[in-house]
Motif scaffolding. Structure first.
Motif, short mmCIF file in Angstrom:
data_model
loop_
_atom_site.label_atom_id
_atom_site.label_comp_id
_atom_site.label_asym_id
_atom_site.label_seq_id
_atom_site.Cartn_x
_atom_site.Cartn_y
_atom_site.Cartn_z
N SER A 136 -25.10 13.93 4.84
CA SER A 136 -25.25 15.20 4.12
C SER A 136 -24.05 16.12 4.29
O SER A 136 -23.52 16.65 3.32
CB SER A 136 -26.51 15.91 4.62
N TYR A 137 -23.60 16.33 5.51
CA TYR A 137 -22.53 17.30 5.75
C TYR A 137 -21.30 16.68 6.38
O TYR A 137 -20.31 17.37 6.62
CB TYR A 137 -23.05 18.45 6.64
N ASN A 138 -21.33 15.42 6.70
CA ASN A 138 -20.18 14.72 7.25
C ASN A 138 -20.42 13.22 7.12
O ASN A 138 -21.52 12.80 6.81
CB ASN A 138 -19.95 15.11 8.71
N ASN A 139 -19.38 12.46 7.34
CA ASN A 139 -19.50 11.01 7.30
C ASN A 139 -19.74 10.46 8.70
O ASN A 139 -19.25 11.02 9.69
CB ASN A 139 -18.24 10.38 6.71
N GLU A 140 -20.47 9.37 8.78
CA GLU A 140 -20.75 8.73 10.06
C GLU A 140 -20.02 7.39 10.10
O GLU A 140 -19.97 6.67 9.10
CB GLU A 140 -22.26 8.51 10.24
N SER A 141 -19.47 7.06 11.25
CA SER A 141 -18.72 5.80 11.37
C SER A 141 -19.25 4.98 12.54
O SER A 141 -19.78 5.51 13.52
CB SER A 141 -17.23 6.08 11.58
#
Length: 339
Positions: free
Chosen positions: A249-254
């Protein structure tokens, strides 16, 4: 949103320059189209965005018989072809495992999204994707994904670079992102070259695997994970893992996907900054992988990298420090040559 509506005031002033986006791309309103270049680029960027879920994967190209040469467009070595097959197998097994895990959690039993593969036009990246192409996956070559051009530093050792270009080394150490060696590219130049790729990446709705040189992966990862520009040259991508990035939603996950059973000599990353000699009394320093950057320096509210590099041993970072009388431990020659 309903809780915020009483305090929300829409912009209706006709004399102002503004852009409105409704429902994540359903409609875009631009008021006063006379504003400048940057605003028009922002509009073009917004037109490419969407909020559909997809996964982006980064993998390095396999090894070649002439690793240190930029000009030689060498094909994969036997170990490189082994890596290409194991990388493809690891990725497909991970995707299928994720699908089955979703079904077990009560999700719908739906087929996987199509997987598309982008490579540069250099032989090593194209051949790394051949195994996936043989399995029926779409592979597309993109000239913009070619590695960073090292210029006159190709095949030069750290000793020679420091002896012949001390002023350039000092400039590079002061600003490794913007500095370029003679007849070479900087990371900023590479980022500008990758702008069309970034826009198309944002427009992509299928899952995407990018097979490229480590310098290219640094810039793309830095964009998606909002890294500081100064940290991008220090990101490290070992060959024994695939990086997976999922929009949130508010950032990317890696996260990282391990590639098992690889020869240890082809795993290490290839950091590309020329480093200051390390005095014998101090511990060696190195670069950080995307997965092990410290949280305190991250962008507020998001689990993103962008932090000072953690100390690691040179062996853990892909090389050995030459021991020579009177010089103590020197770090590896870090050039934008090795894939």
């Amino acid at each position: 949103m309903s809780a915020k509506i009483p305090h929300f005031e829409t912009m209706e002033e006709s004399e102002l320059n503004y852009i409105k986006m409704f429902n994540a791309g359903e409609r875009l309103t631009i008021n006063n189209c006379s504003f400048g270049y940057l605003s028009h680029r922002i509009v073009f960027y917004l037109l490419n965005l969407h909020i559909k879920s997809r996964h982006t994967y980064f993998a390095r190209a396999g090894t070649t018989s002439d690793e240190d040469s930029y000009k030689t467009d060498a094909g994969l070595s036997d170990q490189g072809r082994l890596y290409a097959e194991k990388m493809g197998q690891a990725l497909l097994q991970h995707r299928e495992g994720e699908r089955l895990a979703s079904v077990e959690r009560g999700g719908p039993d739906m087929p996987l999204k199509p997987l598309r593969v982008w490579t540069s036009t250099r032989r090593r990246t194209a051949e790394t994707a051949e195994w996936l192409y043989e399995q029926g996956y779409s592979v597309r070559q993109r000239t913009q994904l070619s590695q960073l051009n090292p210029g006159v530093c190709e095949k030069m050792s750290e000793r020679r670079i420091r002896a012949e270009m001390p002023e350039e080394v000092a400039k590079h150490e002061a600003d490794p992102y913007h500095h370029r060696y003679p007849r070479a590219e900087s990371y900023h130049d590479l980022a500008v070259r990758l702008e069309p790729i970034i826009l198309e990446l944002e427009r992509q709705q299928d899952d995407l695997l990018i097979v490229a040189h480590e310098s290219v992966l640094r810039v793309l990862y830095g964009y998606l994970m909002a890294c500081n520009a100064t940290d991008i040259p220090g990101l490290s991508f070992p060959r024994n893992e695939i990086i997976e990035i999922i929009p949130a939603s508010y950032n990317n996950e890696s996260s990282s996907i391990p590639i098992p059973d690889l020869p240890p000599e082809i795993i290490p990353a290839s950091p590309e900054d020329v480093k200051i000699p390390v005095p014998p009394s101090e511990g060696p320093s190195g670069t950080a992988t995307p997965m092990n950057l410290d949280p305190p320096m991250m962008t507020p509210g998001s689990p993103r990298p962008g932090t000072p590099r953690k100390p690691v041993t040179p062996q853990a970072n892909g090389g050995a420090s030459p021991q020579e009388a009177g010089e103590g431990s020197l770090l590896l020659v870090e050039r934008a040559l090795r894939d």
